[in-house]
Design a protein around this motif. Structure first.
Motif, PDB file in Angstrom:
ATOM      1  N   UNK A 141       6.252  -0.699   2.712  1.00 24.10           N
ATOM      2  CA  UNK A 141       6.355   0.699   3.161  1.00 24.10           C
ATOM      3  C   UNK A 141       4.983   1.115   3.667  1.00 24.10           C
ATOM      4  N   UNK A 142       4.931   2.208   4.405  1.00 18.25           N
ATOM      5  CA  UNK A 142       3.650   2.732   4.872  1.00 18.25           C
ATOM      6  C   UNK A 142       2.856   3.307   3.712  1.00 18.25           C
ATOM      7  N   UNK A 143       1.568   3.504   3.947  1.00 18.87           N
ATOM      8  CA  UNK A 143       0.679   3.890   2.857  1.00 18.87           C
ATOM      9  C   UNK A 143       0.630   5.397   2.612  1.00 18.87           C
ATOM     10  N   UNK A 144       1.237   6.196   3.498  1.00 15.86           N
ATOM     11  CA  UNK A 144       1.132   7.648   3.336  1.00 15.86           C
ATOM     12  C   UNK A 144       2.516   8.296   3.362  1.00 15.86           C
ATOM     13  N   UNK A 145       2.729   9.314   2.491  1.00 12.27           N
ATOM     14  CA  UNK A 145       4.070   9.863   2.299  1.00 12.27           C
ATOM     15  C   UNK A 145       4.627  10.619   3.506  1.00 12.27           C
ATOM     16  N   UNK A 146       3.717  11.161   4.328  1.00 12.83           N
ATOM     17  CA  UNK A 146       4.140  12.089   5.384  1.00 12.83           C
ATOM     18  C   UNK A 146       4.640  11.406   6.647  1.00 12.83           C
ATOM     19  N   UNK A 147       4.481  10.105   6.752  1.00  8.98           N
ATOM     20  CA  UNK A 147       4.766   9.410   8.010  1.00  8.98           C
ATOM     21  C   UNK A 147       6.258   9.078   8.098  1.00  8.98           C
ATOM     22  N   UNK A 154       9.954   1.006  13.944  1.00 13.20           N
ATOM     23  CA  UNK A 154      10.334   0.604  15.309  1.00 13.20           C
ATOM     24  C   UNK A 154       9.203  -0.134  16.026  1.00 13.20           C
ATOM     25  N   UNK A 155       7.959   0.083  15.576  1.00 12.35           N
ATOM     26  CA  UNK A 155       6.834  -0.659  16.156  1.00 12.35           C
ATOM     27  C   UNK A 155       6.553  -1.964  15.405  1.00 12.35           C
ATOM     28  N   UNK A 156       7.252  -2.201  14.322  1.00 11.34           N
ATOM     29  CA  UNK A 156       7.041  -3.386  13.484  1.00 11.34           C
ATOM     30  C   UNK A 156       7.019  -2.955  12.028  1.00 11.34           C
ATOM     31  N   UNK A 157       6.033  -2.114  11.678  1.00 11.13           N
ATOM     32  CA  UNK A 157       5.984  -1.555  10.336  1.00 11.13           C
ATOM     33  C   UNK A 157       5.081  -2.332   9.401  1.00 11.13           C
ATOM     34  N   UNK A 158       3.833  -1.881   9.311  1.00 11.43           N
ATOM     35  CA  UNK A 158       2.882  -2.548   8.420  1.00 11.43           C
ATOM     36  C   UNK A 158       2.729  -1.739   7.133  1.00 11.43           C
ATOM     37  N   UNK A 159       2.314  -2.424   6.074  1.00 13.89           N
ATOM     38  CA  UNK A 159       2.109  -1.733   4.811  1.00 13.89           C
ATOM     39  C   UNK A 159       1.497  -2.664   3.797  1.00 13.89           C
ATOM     40  N   UNK A 160       1.168  -2.105   2.636  1.00 14.17           N
ATOM     41  CA  UNK A 160       0.400  -2.858   1.643  1.00 14.17           C
ATOM     42  C   UNK A 160       1.129  -4.090   1.114  1.00 14.17           C
ATOM     43  N   UNK A 161       2.455  -4.079   1.158  1.00  6.90           N
ATOM     44  CA  UNK A 161       3.174  -5.228   0.595  1.00  6.90           C
ATOM     45  C   UNK A 161       3.610  -6.222   1.661  1.00  6.90           C
ATOM     46  N   UNK A 316       5.551   4.369  -6.552  1.00  2.49           N
ATOM     47  CA  UNK A 316       5.612   5.722  -6.006  1.00  2.49           C
ATOM     48  C   UNK A 316       4.210   6.308  -5.853  1.00  2.49           C
ATOM     49  N   UNK A 317       3.379   6.118  -6.874  1.00  3.17           N
ATOM     50  CA  UNK A 317       2.004   6.651  -6.803  1.00  3.17           C
ATOM     51  C   UNK A 317       1.218   5.955  -5.698  1.00  3.17           C
ATOM     52  N   UNK A 318       1.461   4.665  -5.549  1.00  2.00           N
ATOM     53  CA  UNK A 318       0.740   3.893  -4.536  1.00  2.00           C
ATOM     54  C   UNK A 318       0.992   4.464  -3.138  1.00  2.00           C
ATOM     55  N   UNK A 319       2.215   4.934  -2.915  1.00  2.00           N
ATOM     56  CA  UNK A 319       2.565   5.471  -1.594  1.00  2.00           C
ATOM     57  C   UNK A 319       2.340   6.958  -1.470  1.00  2.00           C
TER      58      UNK A 319
END
Ligand SMILES: Cc1cc2nc3c(=O)[nH]c(=O)nc-3n(C[C@H](O)[C@H](O)[C@H](O)COP(=O)(O)OP(=O)(O)OC[C@H]3O[C@@H](n4cnc5c(N)ncnc54)[C@H](O)[C@@H]3O)c2cc1C
Length: 511
Positions: A141-147, A154-161, A316-319
């Motif tokens: 998942x993305x790193x910030x809740x608001x995105x 749709x662009x690929x989707x990067x995240x911590x995991x 949840x906290x991580x994101x």
């Protein structure tokens, strides 16, 4: 007046359009006199942002389909987004006075019995992440809740995991998409597989995703080691070279590293920060963080760590975005540039960019919320899939991404914007040099891109891939209704254009 549900009101909104075309007179269009207009049209970035003549805020899929059919019938340009949309590519700014298709009524996130998750087209990370957490599941998942989840995916989707599970789009099982004429279709490996391929990496180009379903993984108890550190300026060599050693040794799939340049407005100089996240293993995470501890006196490339905070966070906290406060603030002005490397950029260039960052903000103190991030993740899960698995073109390539983000507020005469773009572009060009990045050409992730990269840098240099993408654009978006986001060209000559066009195919003036 809350909603424009009559022909008469709609006629003032889109003067050229015949009133009797409104489907049953029941479409939820709103004009700027709507009391909730500002919160619905706010953007994360107000710079080169789209503007809206009306908001269409459907409540059901049927209404959304009817609305798109209606807009298509009268050649009215539109953009699907949601309040606080984070899309930042400047081609979005070519969309002026278009109708906003507001997806805020489509924010559901529902776990299915097979542990997959289905989310609505307007869902943000804050809708997705806690739902997964409650079910004891996780995914990239993305790193910030608001995105917005879909703008990212749709662009690929990067995240911590992503080192563990690959891209967000790699987990996509199926999507429901409204095409340019309002027709709703499914896309999956079995149904419309060509569209399914294109959605995952070039997906801003083909339609409005109403809903999508993803594979998820057990969260294994769900704790993630997190360390946040701050260093003195003279630690730059030591920190960068330690970072390089960790990357070159081979990143662990559970590790995600962010080296950041932020600005200390009081000290009037940049701050060097590091965020280490290690999924599900505190001990291994601590070992990585320990490599950035202050080094003994006399060390050739000393590190002085002036702040160190470590904790174990649940998914949840991580994101929740706590690590970088203020990141979700809306209506600031931002311009982004990006470059990538299979390892880490050359140290001298990273130091030069640190210096130029300081000079840029000192000259323009209103830009002191600017930030430069070097994010690194192991690429094996992304590379495990074949190169042509999806439209995402960078498998095996983006171990480290530089996200160069200039942020400012006041700028009446455009001087800060000019300086911000000059700094961002200069930093990107330096980092993208072959001797600095290790690549002979620029490779840029579309979701962090600006407007001047060749399309091939975003979607792939391979001509066969380009032909496939252009054929998809012709098939699913023949009139260029979805041209806001670094659009694919409708004919092959468009791949040669030096900079992005991205104009809506049809403008209001042409109606
Ligand atoms: C603070 C911040 C954090 C970020 N974090 C990450 C990250 O962790 N990982 C990452 O990969 N990227 C990240 N990004 C980049 C992000 O992927 C892009 O900014 C993306 O465009 C944001 O999508 P959105 O839905 O919020 O924006 P929007 O402005 O709403 O949409 C962007 C584009 O996507 C289209 N779109 C949105 N929803 C749909 C839909 N349902 N169907 C069809 N088209 C749709 C819009 O029409 C528009 O063209 C981040 C950006 C910011 C500003």
């Amino acid at each position: 007046m809350r909603s424009i549900r009559s022909c008469l009101c709609l006629a003032t909104l889109i003067a050229q359009v015949a009133c009797d075309a409104v489907v049953d007179g029941k479409l939820s269009f709103y004009t700027s006199s709507w009391e909730n207009w500002d919160e619905n049209t706010a953007r994360w970035s107000a710079y080169e942002a789209p503007t809206f003549s009306a908001v269409f805020k459907p409540e059901t899929e049927a209404e959304l389909s009817q609305g798109i059919e209606y807009l298509a019938k009268y050649n009215i340009p539109y953009l699907a987004t949601k309040p606080g949309g984070h899309g930042n590519v400047p081609t979005l700014g070519n969309y002026q006075n278009v109708v906003q298709i507001n997806l805020d009524n489509f924010r559901h996130a529902v776990m299915n019995s097979d542990h997959s998750i289905t989310i609505g087209g307007g869902a943000k990370m804050v809708d997705l992440i806690p739902t997964l957490h409650r079910a004891g599941r996780e995914m990239t998942v993305g790193s910030f809740p608001c995105v917005g989840v879909h703008g990212v995916m749709l662009g690929g989707g990067m995240g911590r995991l992503m080192g563990r599970y690959g891209l967000i789009s790699d987990a996509l099982l199926q999507a429901k998409v409204a095409l340019w004429n309002g027709t709703i279709v499914e896309a999956s490996e079995k149904v419309n597989p060509d569209l399914f391929w294109g959605l995952r990496g070039a997906g801003h180009n083909f339609g409005v995703v109403l809903e999508s379903t993803y594979k998820t993984w057990p969260d294994e108890g769900g704790l993630h080691y997190n360390a946040d550190m701050v260093f003195t300026d003279d630690s730059l060599d030591g920190v960068v070279n330690t970072y390089r050693e960790i990357v070159q040794d081979g990143l662990d799939p559970s590790l995600f590293l962010i080296l950041g340049y932020m600005y200390d407005a009081d000290a009037k100089k940049p701050l060097l920060i590091m965020n280490v996240v290690y999924a599900h293993n505190e001990e291994k995470g601590r070992r990585v963080a320990g490599r950035f501890a202050s080094s003994p006196k006399g060390t050739a490339e000393p590190i002085t760590r002036i702040s160190f905070k470590e904790s174990n966070m649940n998914f949840s906290e991580l994101g929740s975005g706590k690590a970088v406060p203020g990141v979700c603030d809306v209506n600031l002005k931002n311009t982004l540039y990006t470059a990538s490397t299979p390892s880490l950029f050359e140290t001298g260039a990273m130091k030069a960019v640190y210096e130029s960052f300081g000079s840029f903000v000192r000259a323009h103190p209103g830009a002191n919320r600017s930030i430069l991030l070097f994010e690194a993740a192991d690429g094996k899960a992304v590379d495990a899939l074949p190169h042509d698995y999806s439209a995402y073109a960078h498998r095996g390539m983006m171990t480290t991404n530089a996200i160069i983000q200039a942020t400012w507020d006041e700028d009446e005469d455009g001087i800060v914007a000019e300086a911000a773009n000059a700094w961002g572009k200069g930093a990107r060009d330096l980092l993208a040099k072959p001797e600095v990045s290790g690549y002979d050409k620029l490779h840029a992730y579309v979701n962090y891109a600006n407007r001047d990269e060749p399309l091939a840098a975003l979607y792939g240099y391979d001509e066969k891939r380009q032909r496939r993408l252009t054929a998809l654009k012709q098939k699913y978006d023949p009139h260029g209704c979805f041209n806001a986001y670094r659009p694919l060209p409708l004919d092959m000559s468009g791949w040669e254009l030096p900079t992005a066009s991205g104009a809506p195919q049809r403008t209001r003036d042409e109606l």
